[in-house]
Design a protein around this motif. Structure first.
Motif, PDB file in Angstrom:
ATOM      1  N   ALA A 318       0.826  -1.205   0.000  1.00 33.28           N
ATOM      2  CA  ALA A 318       0.000   0.000   0.000  1.00 33.28           C
ATOM      3  C   ALA A 318       0.861   1.256   0.000  1.00 33.28           C
ATOM      4  O   ALA A 318       0.563   2.236  -0.705  1.00 33.28           O
ATOM      5  CB  ALA A 318      -0.918   0.001   1.220  1.00 33.28           C
ATOM      6  N   ARG A 319       1.929   1.206   0.750  1.00 30.48           N
ATOM      7  CA  ARG A 319       2.831   2.353   0.806  1.00 30.48           C
ATOM      8  C   ARG A 319       3.480   2.601  -0.551  1.00 30.48           C
ATOM      9  O   ARG A 319       3.578   3.743  -1.020  1.00 30.48           O
ATOM     10  CB  ARG A 319       3.878   2.103   1.887  1.00 30.48           C
ATOM     11  CG  ARG A 319       4.805   3.289   2.172  1.00 30.48           C
ATOM     12  CD  ARG A 319       6.161   3.073   1.558  1.00 30.48           C
ATOM     13  NE  ARG A 319       7.117   4.080   1.985  1.00 30.48           N
ATOM     14  CZ  ARG A 319       8.324   4.219   1.467  1.00 30.48           C
ATOM     15  NH1 ARG A 319       8.735   3.400   0.514  1.00 30.48           N
ATOM     16  NH2 ARG A 319       9.139   5.153   1.888  1.00 30.48           N
ATOM     17  N   TYR A 320       3.942   1.533  -1.205  1.00 35.47           N
ATOM     18  CA  TYR A 320       4.599   1.704  -2.499  1.00 35.47           C
ATOM     19  C   TYR A 320       3.617   2.110  -3.596  1.00 35.47           C
ATOM     20  O   TYR A 320       3.966   2.868  -4.501  1.00 35.47           O
ATOM     21  CB  TYR A 320       5.365   0.432  -2.892  1.00 35.47           C
ATOM     22  CG  TYR A 320       6.771   0.418  -2.350  1.00 35.47           C
ATOM     23  CD1 TYR A 320       7.742   1.266  -2.884  1.00 35.47           C
ATOM     24  CD2 TYR A 320       7.129  -0.411  -1.293  1.00 35.47           C
ATOM     25  CE1 TYR A 320       9.034   1.276  -2.377  1.00 35.47           C
ATOM     26  CE2 TYR A 320       8.412  -0.414  -0.780  1.00 35.47           C
ATOM     27  CZ  TYR A 320       9.370   0.440  -1.330  1.00 35.47           C
ATOM     28  OH  TYR A 320      10.648   0.466  -0.830  1.00 35.47           O
ATOM     29  N   LEU A 321       2.401   1.633  -3.513  1.00 41.44           N
ATOM     30  CA  LEU A 321       1.388   2.055  -4.478  1.00 41.44           C
ATOM     31  C   LEU A 321       1.131   3.553  -4.360  1.00 41.44           C
ATOM     32  O   LEU A 321       1.039   4.276  -5.367  1.00 41.44           O
ATOM     33  CB  LEU A 321       0.084   1.276  -4.264  1.00 41.44           C
ATOM     34  CG  LEU A 321       0.035  -0.145  -4.817  1.00 41.44           C
ATOM     35  CD1 LEU A 321      -1.279  -0.818  -4.428  1.00 41.44           C
ATOM     36  CD2 LEU A 321       0.189  -0.136  -6.337  1.00 41.44           C
ATOM     37  N   THR A 322       1.021   4.022  -3.129  1.00 42.51           N
ATOM     38  CA  THR A 322       0.806   5.448  -2.893  1.00 42.51           C
ATOM     39  C   THR A 322       1.980   6.261  -3.397  1.00 42.51           C
ATOM     40  O   THR A 322       1.808   7.309  -4.042  1.00 42.51           O
ATOM     41  CB  THR A 322       0.591   5.712  -1.390  1.00 42.51           C
ATOM     42  OG1 THR A 322      -0.453   4.873  -0.904  1.00 42.51           O
ATOM     43  CG2 THR A 322       0.227   7.167  -1.140  1.00 42.51           C
ATOM     44  N   LEU A 323       3.194   5.782  -3.095  1.00 41.28           N
ATOM     45  CA  LEU A 323       4.411   6.452  -3.559  1.00 41.28           C
ATOM     46  C   LEU A 323       4.434   6.534  -5.083  1.00 41.28           C
ATOM     47  O   LEU A 323       4.665   7.607  -5.659  1.00 41.28           O
ATOM     48  CB  LEU A 323       5.641   5.699  -3.040  1.00 41.28           C
ATOM     49  CG  LEU A 323       7.038   6.206  -3.423  1.00 41.28           C
ATOM     50  CD1 LEU A 323       8.051   5.801  -2.344  1.00 41.28           C
ATOM     51  CD2 LEU A 323       7.516   5.643  -4.772  1.00 41.28           C
ATOM     52  N   PHE A 324       4.181   5.398  -5.733  1.00 36.42           N
ATOM     53  CA  PHE A 324       4.241   5.361  -7.193  1.00 36.42           C
ATOM     54  C   PHE A 324       3.204   6.284  -7.825  1.00 36.42           C
ATOM     55  O   PHE A 324       3.496   6.987  -8.801  1.00 36.42           O
ATOM     56  CB  PHE A 324       4.046   3.928  -7.700  1.00 36.42           C
ATOM     57  CG  PHE A 324       5.334   3.204  -7.961  1.00 36.42           C
ATOM     58  CD1 PHE A 324       6.058   3.435  -9.129  1.00 36.42           C
ATOM     59  CD2 PHE A 324       5.837   2.297  -7.039  1.00 36.42           C
ATOM     60  CE1 PHE A 324       7.247   2.771  -9.368  1.00 36.42           C
ATOM     61  CE2 PHE A 324       7.026   1.627  -7.275  1.00 36.42           C
ATOM     62  CZ  PHE A 324       7.745   1.864  -8.444  1.00 36.42           C
TER      63      PHE A 324
END
Length: 370
Positions: A318-324
């Protein structure tokens, strides 16, 4: 087991902080195309301060002098150079009537202080609206002055621009430098949109002469050799007087450092000024950086123990999706799309680099403008 539970709850809290930054704070790098007001073309003084930059001036000044703008002068500040910088400036002045030269001599009180040289240049500038860039920078288009100056208004006296670095193929260091530049820009653009501007970059920055003197220039931090750009904006930037320019033709471009050690030295100077920011800005920047470090350290620890594995993996995803999502939007806006596939790797390398710079600055003082 108790320790693992504590680590897990800390990890969840850190995840929330990261989502707050990547999902909310850093989602502000967007701006509709600025509606041009053809009648609003203030006279502009472009200011370039150079110290031993003869080669770069020869290469990049033509891009400034070729700007499609009716009313501008180019103020060239020679800050006690030991090479042929002054001769190069004089040659350009001979060929262009809108070039003004300020030849600064070192004095004991302000020895090697760029802010002193800039102050003399600002005083000598003919016009109230000032646009700054560095000797090793070039505008990416002949609309640079027009786009940056078009954001001045009766309310907005500071314009924050983007100072990019030229792309170098097959160079991981170049990608890392540009990613750091992207992340810095995402932060100072976003904070400005949120009403709390905290810095700008001297490679592409504009403000009015009236505002400069109203703030007593650099006097509040003249003793700090760095920070003629970020500390000044941190001092005077407010929600109602600062705006940003995200138009691609308003960007400038510089050559990045060729070695890791050169870049570390450069960033050490920049990072050293952060301790002089306003407390609220220092707190926000520190919270983001610390949460990044804790996210990786605790995340790895929890993954290695398989504790709440599905939840931990879900939070990481979830964190990486938000970052991307938000960094991809920002990178497209700032013309850094080639960095998108490398975000996870570049982030890790940047965190390690920033931590090493922090330690380096604790051990030794950074080298400033010479």
């Amino acid at each position: 087991m108790i320790i693992l539970h504590v680590l897990f709850y800390i990890f969840v809290a850190v995840f929330c902080v990261q989502i707050f930054f990547y999902g909310y704070v850093f989602s502000k790098v967007k701006q509709k195309d600025h509606i041009r007001n053809s009648s609003h073309k203030p006279h502009i003084s472009v200011i370039v301060c150079a110290k031993n930059e003869a080669k770069n001036l020869n290469r990049f000044l033509p891009y400034i002098l070729d700007q499609d703008y009716p009313n501008f002068e180019l103020v060239l500040i020679n800050d006690s150079s030991k090479d042929s910088t002054l001769k190069v400036m004089q040659r350009f002045k001979t060929d262009h009537s809108n070039v003004k030269i300020i030849n600064v001599k070192n004095i004991e009180t302000f020895w090697g202080n760029k802010k002193y040289a800039l102050t003399l240049g600002i005083k000598a500038a003919t016009h109230n609206h000032l646009l700054f860039t560095d000797a090793d920078c070039k505008p990416v288009s002949n609309q640079w002055i027009s786009e940056m100056s078009n954001h001045f208004s009766t309310d907005h006296h500071i314009v924050l621009g983007y100072g990019a670095y030229a792309k170098v193929k097959k160079s991981f260091l170049n990608k890392l430098i540009r990613f750091e530049t992207l992340m810095t820009a995402v932060q100072y653009f976003s904070y400005s949109k949120l009403g709390t501007p905290y810095m700008g970059v001297g490679r592409n920055l504009a403000y009015t002469k009236d505002l400069f003197f109203k703030a007593r220039g650099f006097m509040d931090h003249m003793h700090i050799k760095s920070g003629d750009d970020d500390l000044f904006v941190n001092q005077i930037g407010e929600a109602n007087n600062t705006t940003i320019s995200l138009s691609k033709v308003s960007f400038t471009e510089s050559l990045s450092k060729k070695t890791y050690s050169e870049w570390i030295t450069q960033k050490s100077r920049h990072v050293s000024t952060a301790k002089h920011y306003k407390p609220k800005h220092k707190a926000a920047l520190a919270l983001f950086f610390i949460s990044q470090i804790l996210f990786f350290i605790i995340g790895i620890a929890l993954l290695s123990t398989l504790f709440y594995l599905k939840i931990v993996v879900g939070l990481i995803v979830a964190r990486y999706l938000t970052l991307f999502i938000n960094l991809t939007l920002a990178s497209k806006k700032l013309n850094e799309k080639d960095l998108i596939p490398y975000f996870p790797l570049l982030e890790i390398f940047l965190i390690v680099t920033q931590f090493s710079i922090f330690i380096k600055n604790l051990i030794s003082r950074p080298t400033y403008w010479k």
